[in-house]
Design an enzyme around this catalytic site. Structure first.
Site, PDB file in Angstrom:
ATOM      1  N   LEU A 158       0.859  -1.188   0.000  1.00  0.00           N
ATOM      2  CA  LEU A 158       0.000   0.000   0.000  1.00  0.00           C
ATOM      3  C   LEU A 158       0.895   1.238   0.000  1.00  0.00           C
ATOM      4  CD1 LEU A 158      -3.096  -0.166   0.451  1.00  0.00           C
ATOM      5  CD2 LEU A 158      -2.667   0.167   2.887  1.00  0.00           C
ATOM      6  N   HIS A 159       0.759   2.101  -0.992  1.00  0.00           N
ATOM      7  CA  HIS A 159       1.546   3.338  -0.913  1.00  0.00           C
ATOM      8  C   HIS A 159       0.959   4.505  -1.709  1.00  0.00           C
ATOM      9  CE1 HIS A 159       2.963   2.062  -4.843  1.00  0.00           C
ATOM     10  NE2 HIS A 159       3.412   3.278  -5.037  1.00  0.00           N
ATOM     11  N   ARG A 160      -0.092   4.258  -2.508  1.00  0.00           N
ATOM     12  CA  ARG A 160      -0.643   5.350  -3.323  1.00  0.00           C
ATOM     13  C   ARG A 160      -1.151   6.471  -2.432  1.00  0.00           C
ATOM     14  NH1 ARG A 160       1.184   5.080  -7.805  1.00  0.00           N
ATOM     15  NH2 ARG A 160       1.434   2.927  -8.414  1.00  0.00           N
TER      16      ARG A 160
END
Ligand code: UD1
Length: 368
Positions: A209-211
């Site tokens: 998860l990084h957006r």
């Protein structure tokens, strides 16, 4: 010999440039140099990939580091311009859609240096995504556009790009995947090393998860982490935490949501460890672009926590399902995977491990 400066900056660039640098060595007419902008600089986000993927040491490192989009992009441009003046290349080659891609392409085009874009033509049609802006603008100013899926050509033509510049060569990410599959350590070893040895004999899933759209707003991140907590009661979750995500979890005080024996948090993993885990996982939850492609190539079900994808072929032909941040939908897809195995998919055309060789051959002829 024609000189080409190949640009990398951030983690998703490294697996793309590795097979290209290798394939360019057999070009008769091209001398390739590697320029690193330094957009990513931590050992886990940077150095480890150079070592594992045997990427040559960059000829120059611009060491730009982190910043806002404007600061980072401007800094890359300022530091790249004198390098271009000194090196006087025939062309620069950029990959993907990160800030380094557009920044260097902009500097080059204004100095009449040709721009080659690898992984052109992908569109999410979501202009709130910084990468979408980078993709559209880089393609507009590129002289050669290498695409990973045939449909990308239609979109590029709609945007007014001449068909003659577009070449369908396949996917260099998959070149790297195929080359490294046999080098990846056994999954039990990786799980052990990250303190998840107890899950070695059980089905587990991976989460990345990084957006900004998922992690920068407290309400959305909270919703996702609640969903993950709920899921972990059924399936253990291995969660390599991106630096941006780690900072946001701390800022919003959400650590308690993922403190559980069933959720194993680790620092960002190297390429080979990640490959080993992805290949062995029952399914993968992600908002990454590259992982959507890798899971399709591995035949592992992928659930994409985004409202859209710029890689539609992974949904149409591969193992990918888009669920957005709708946790009820995520759980329904997971139930289907756990009871019936989920989508099996097929490997898209030219995702065969030979894309970089096609690019190198084409460039060698183009620049002779
Ligand atoms: C960038 C790319 C994105 C890619 C992602 C992979 C753009 C616009 N985005 O997003 O397309 O999917 O990389 O990781 O180029 N940080 C570190 N160490 C590092 C690098 C970053 O701690 O080595 C921290 C910084 O504090 C920074 C944050 O992570 O503020 C985000 O990094 P940044 O490069 O700005 O963007 P990413 O979110 O990683």
């Amino acid at each position: 010999m024609r000189k080409i400066l190949c640009i990398v900056g951030a983690r998703p660039n490294f697996m793309k440039i590795a097979p290209i640098m290798d394939a360019m060595r057999s070009c008769k007419n091209i001398a390739a140099k590697l320029i690193h902008t330094g957009q990513h600089y931590d050992v886990e986000m940077n150095r480890k990939f150079f070592d594992e993927l045997e990427i040559p040491k960059p000829d120059r490192d611009l060491e730009v580091g982190s910043g806002t989009h404007a600061v980072q992009t401007a800094e890359i441009m300022k530091r790249f311009e004198p390098v271009l003046d000194e090196e006087k290349p025939q062309a620069i080659l950029v990959v993907g859609d990160v800030n380094s891609t557009i920044a260097c392409a902009l500097v080059a085009v204004k100095k009449s240096v040709q721009v080659i874009h690898v992984e052109a033509g992908l569109r999410s049609f979501d202009r709130t995504m910084p990468e979408e802006i980078n993709r559209i603008l880089t393609d507009q100013i590129s002289d050669l556009l290498y695409i990973t899926e045939a449909n990308a050509s239609e979109q590029l033509c709609k945007e007014g790009i001449s068909e003659q510049k577009i070449h369908f060569v396949g996917n260099v990410m998959i070149d790297t995947l195929r080359r490294n599959q046999t080098k990846a350590p056994p999954v039990a070893q990786v799980l052990h090393a990250i303190g998840a040895g107890v899950f070695a004999q059980k089905p587990f899933c991976i989460l990345t998860l990084h957006r900004p759209s998922n992690v920068d707003q407290k309400e959305i991140l909270t919703r996702i982490l609640h969903g993950i907590r709920h899921l972990s009661e059924e399936v253990p979750v291995i969660f390599p935490v991106h630096p941006r995500t780690k900072a946001k979890i701390q800022e919003f005080g959400l650590e308690h949501l993922i403190q559980s024996a069933q959720i194993v948090q680790t620092r960002p993993l190297g390429y080979l460890d990640m490959l080993s885990l992805n290949a062995a996982a029952q399914f993968v939850l992600t908002d990454s672009g590259g992982i959507q492609e890798e899971t399709t190539a591995l035949g592992v079900p992928c659930i994409t926590l985004r409202e859209n994808t710029e890689r539609p072929i992974t949904v149409e032909q591969g193992t990918n399902t888009i669920v957005g941040t709708d946790m009820a939908k995520m759980h329904r897809v997971i139930q289907e995977i756990r009871s019936h195995g989920g989508k099996s998919g097929r490997i898209p055309a030219l995702w065969d491990g030979q894309a970089a060789i096609r690019i190198a051959k084409h460039l060698d002829a183009y620049f002779q």
